[in-house]
Structures are given as C-alpha cells and as structure tokens.
Design a protein around this motif. Structure first.
Motif, PDB file in Angstrom:
ATOM      1  N   ILE A  96       0.842  -1.202   0.000  1.00 26.83           N
ATOM      2  CA  ILE A  96       0.000   0.000   0.000  1.00 26.83           C
ATOM      3  C   ILE A  96       0.870   1.243   0.000  1.00 26.83           C
ATOM      4  O   ILE A  96       0.675   2.165  -0.805  1.00 26.83           O
TER       5      ILE A  96
ATOM      6  N   GLN B 211     -10.058   1.982  -3.730  1.00 24.31           N
ATOM      7  CA  GLN B 211     -10.668   0.842  -3.063  1.00 24.31           C
ATOM      8  C   GLN B 211      -9.855   0.375  -1.863  1.00 24.31           C
ATOM      9  O   GLN B 211     -10.418   0.056  -0.804  1.00 24.31           O
ATOM     10  N   ILE B 212      -8.531   0.318  -1.992  1.00 26.08           N
ATOM     11  CA  ILE B 212      -7.741  -0.146  -0.842  1.00 26.08           C
ATOM     12  C   ILE B 212      -7.710   0.910   0.264  1.00 26.08           C
ATOM     13  O   ILE B 212      -7.727   0.575   1.453  1.00 26.08           O
TER      14      ILE B 212
ATOM     15  N   SER C  73     -11.038   0.743   2.123  1.00 25.32           N
ATOM     16  CA  SER C  73     -11.086  -0.434   2.988  1.00 25.32           C
ATOM     17  C   SER C  73     -10.224  -0.245   4.225  1.00 25.32           C
ATOM     18  O   SER C  73     -10.633  -0.556   5.349  1.00 25.32           O
ATOM     19  N   LEU C  74      -9.020   0.275   4.020  1.00 28.87           N
ATOM     20  CA  LEU C  74      -8.078   0.437   5.126  1.00 28.87           C
ATOM     21  C   LEU C  74      -8.574   1.429   6.169  1.00 28.87           C
ATOM     22  O   LEU C  74      -8.397   1.228   7.370  1.00 28.87           O
TER      23      LEU C  74
ATOM     24  N   GLU D 241     -10.330  -6.255   5.998  1.00 33.13           N
ATOM     25  CA  GLU D 241     -10.558  -6.925   4.722  1.00 33.13           C
ATOM     26  C   GLU D 241     -10.577  -5.875   3.616  1.00 33.13           C
ATOM     27  O   GLU D 241     -11.253  -4.853   3.726  1.00 33.13           O
ATOM     28  N   TYR D 242      -9.833  -6.146   2.571  1.00 34.28           N
ATOM     29  CA  TYR D 242      -9.753  -5.209   1.455  1.00 34.28           C
ATOM     30  C   TYR D 242     -10.791  -5.592   0.402  1.00 34.28           C
ATOM     31  O   TYR D 242     -10.752  -6.682  -0.157  1.00 34.28           O
TER      32      TYR D 242
ATOM     33  N   LEU E   5      -1.779  -7.757  -0.352  1.00 37.38           N
ATOM     34  CA  LEU E   5      -1.930  -6.562   0.474  1.00 37.38           C
ATOM     35  C   LEU E   5      -1.524  -6.880   1.910  1.00 37.38           C
ATOM     36  O   LEU E   5      -1.690  -7.999   2.383  1.00 37.38           O
TER      37      LEU E   5
END
Length: 250
Positions: A37, A136-137, A140-141, A222-223, A234
């Motif tokens: 990331i 998106q990541i 999620s993070l 969860e990504y 990830l």
C-alpha cells in the motif's frame, strides 16, 4: 548501542528534516517490509526521481498543516533523534499524528474524494484503473477510522487523534524510538482534552501499540477490491483504538 533514554522526540520544525523522514519511511515500508500500500502511493520511491517527488509531497503536506480553533496543529510530523558521534544527532524515526473531526475547527475533515486529496492523476497520469485500485484499498483500510471520527462528533472534544504513520530506520530499531513516537501522541491526546487515539496496526507495529494501550477493534481488515485486483498481495492490518484518554481532571 544507545537505549530508550537516548531517544528524543519532538515535532518537525524545519523543512530540511522532511527529506530524512521520507528516507526513513522508504527504508521501513519499502526496503524492509515491502508494504504494497505504501509503495503504491509512493511510485518510484526507490528511484532518485520518485524519491524527490515523495519528499516534495511530504514537504507540501507539512508546510500546509492547518490548526484547530485552539491553535493546535491538526497534522503533526514528529521526529525521533538519537546521538551520533559524527553528526551530534541523527533522525532515527518519524511519525505523523492527525487530529481529525467532522466538526469545523476541531480537526482535519476526512476527504471523501481520494483523487483530490492525493492528486492521483499526478501520481499515475490518466490511469483510471490504478486510481480505482488505490481508492478501493484506501477506503477499505480507513473505513473504521472514518467511522470513529464520525462517532466522535457527539463527544467533547468532538475529535480523535490518528496515528497515520510511524516508522523507524531499520538501522536504529529496537532502541525505543517507535514507542516514544507513539507515547508522544498519547500524551498529546490527553493534553488536547482526552481524545481517543486510533491507528491501523501492521504486523510489525501492533505489538508496540498494544503495549501502550491500543486494543484491536474487530477482525483483520478486509480489502474490498474488484476482481481484476484480487490477486494483488496486500499487507495485514488491524484497526486499533485506545478509547477516550483520561485527563488529569477526569
């Protein structure tokens, strides 16, 4: 080798120190742990050009930090220094603490538009696929962090203190720099009225965070990414929080 008592932590007040801060982040998140990331948000981090651009982005963020209505910096860049026989002292670690709030005057408001906040087109010009992946990541993070910021709006003060980044040069690890960078923020959270501290804990960082009072909230992050990105590796992260920290008068 020196110990924890040799480590001194203070806010970064000179732009020249930011170059070293980025160098430390690259050594820790790039070379040492290959955090996908961090590397995705810092393209070319291991090249001269990418390093210059990364330093420039970090300097810009440091220089444009806002303040809350009490005059406190909302984004604080910290440095941990240790004695050096040749230079007097050297920056061994760095951290970024962010006071965040949805209430004006009480912290930085989370930016919903990541493309705008990170200037994704500058990072990856006209690459909509990468922009989508990064969005998106990141979503999620930071999902639980954003929820915590919204929860704090009904509390007093209506803000949290987020440990966004904490890293130590591998050459100076296990000397107490990380714990002192974290403890500075916890002490500051108390000083600012008993704010809750939160962070996303990596595999490497969560032990230190746990020792200083952070507790895991929920399962492994969860990504949620589109199928085209499912095969990308990830890093493991968990959301951690302290609860509201008590002031001396509470």
């Amino acid at each position: 080798m020196g110990g924890k008592d040799d480590v001194r932590v203070e806010p970064v007040t000179q732009a020249d120190d930011i170059s070293r801060c980025f160098e430390i982040a690259a050594a820790a998140f790039g070379t040492q742990t290959a955090d996908s990331i961090w590397m995705a948000f810092n393209p070319g981090w291991d090249t001269p050009e990418g390093n210059m651009e990364g330093v420039s982005r970090m300097k810009s963020r440091w220089a444009t930090a806002t303040v809350d209505k009490a005059g406190n910096l909302n984004t604080v860049f910290l440095k941990a220094t240790v004695p050096d026989p040749d230079k007097g002292e050297v920056i061994a670690g760095m951290a970024i603490w962010v006071q965040a709030s949805t209430v004006p005057g009480h912290g930085d408001v989370p930016e919903a538009d990541l493309a705008k906040a990170m200037d994704l087109d500058a990072l990856y010009p006209k690459n909509s696929s990468v922009h989508k992946y990064l969005y998106q990541i990141d979503k999620s993070l930071t999902r639980q962090r954003v929820e915590a910021i919204k929860e704090a709006a009904s509390q007093s003060p209506p803000a949290i203190l987020d440990l966004e980044l904490c890293c130590v040069d591998p050459a100076f690890q296990r000397r107490g720099a990380a714990s002192k960078l974290v403890q500075w923020g916890l002490d500051e959270a108390v000083r600012r009225g008993g704010l809750e501290a939160v962070t996303e804990g990596s595999t490497a960082g969560r032990t230190v965070y746990s020792q200083l009072g952070f507790k895991q909230d929920g399962p492994e992050i969860e990504y949620h990414v589109d199928d085209e990105f499912k095969d990308r590796v990830l890093p493991s992260n968990i959301f951690m929080r302290t609860g509201r920290l008590r002031t001396s008068t509470t």
